[in-house]
Design a protein around this motif. Structure first.
Motif: not given
Length: 253
Positions: A56-67
């Motif tokens: 959940y957290f990693m997907t959210g970060l990927n979605n806002i451009g945090v690799p």
């Protein structure tokens, strides 16, 4: 079915060679450890919860451009991630005084800090993951100055994201730990958030009651760790609100 090659086994996860070059399968165990593994237990369902929450957290970060190194969840206990070279540092972001900071500085636990404080710990279990400064990091070549600038930026962006997500479900993000990896693309490298983000690596307190919803429940014998993690998952919508804590599967004849 071919037996997978184990690459590494840590306290909370086991890493296997992935199905394609440059990938790793990350398996979440039910093992819980504290105080540099002096206290340990096996807690049913913990690995499943951490896998779901980290996704959940990693997907959210990927979605806002945090690799991040996260690619996809494979099943209830495994996820596929990009292989990366882990920088030997634990990056800790603190919004409130707690844990080792309170002990070191004699600061009351729960005191809000004037700004997020970022600390670095050298990853070495035998040494107890000692606190280090940027001078140590530069002197021993663990990361370049450009790396440190990028790590600082990544850590603050993760903090902004996690703080907002948690506040929205009535949880205070006290502090958290991340690890950073180097991914090589041809002659270039970039830094990504690696390892996991879960209640194992965060301090999470209920905003209204102060109830702890993280690994301090295990460290301080405050109750059921799976109940605490399940509550976080329910609030975030990762698990249905009516679900029961995850345990061993039941065989039906």
């Amino acid at each position: 079915m071919a037996r997978r090659k184990k690459i590494y086994e840590g306290k909370a996860k086991t890493l296997y060679e992935g199905p394609e070059p440059g990938t790793i399968v990350q398996y979440f165990k039910d093992d819980a450890t504290a105080f540099n593994a002096e206290k340990r237990a096996v807690i049913e369902g913990k690995g499943v919860l951490n896998n779901l929450l980290s996704e959940y957290f990693m997907t959210g970060l990927n979605n806002i451009g945090v690799p991040t190194h996260f690619l996809k969840r494979l099943n209830m206990r495994e996820q596929l991630v990009r292989s990366c070279e882990i920088i030997p540092l634990e990056v800790v972001v603190r919004n409130y005084a707690a844990g080792s900071m309170s002990k070191r500085l004699g600061v009351e636990e729960g005191m809000q800090l004037p700004r997020p404080i970022i600390e670095y710990y050298y990853k070495d279990d035998a040494l107890g993951d000692p606190l280090v400064t940027e001078e140590h990091i530069a002197a021993f070549g663990w990361a370049s100055q450009q790396d440190m600038d990028d790590i600082l930026s990544l850590a603050l962006r993760v903090n902004d994201f996690l703080s907002g997500v948690m506040f929205g479900v009535g949880i205070k993000l006290v502090d958290f730990k991340i690890e950073i990896g180097r991914v090589y693309e041809g002659d270039f490298q970039r830094l990504v958030v690696a390892d996991e983000i879960s209640p194992d690596s965060c301090r999470l307190w209920d905003i209204e009651t102060g109830q702890k919803l993280d690994k301090d429940v295990f460290r301080r014998d405050l109750g059921s760790l799976t109940d605490a993690y399940t509550e976080v998952a329910r609030r975030l919508g990762v698990m249905p609100k009516t679900s029961t804590p995850i345990g061993k599967p039941t065989l039906i004849n």
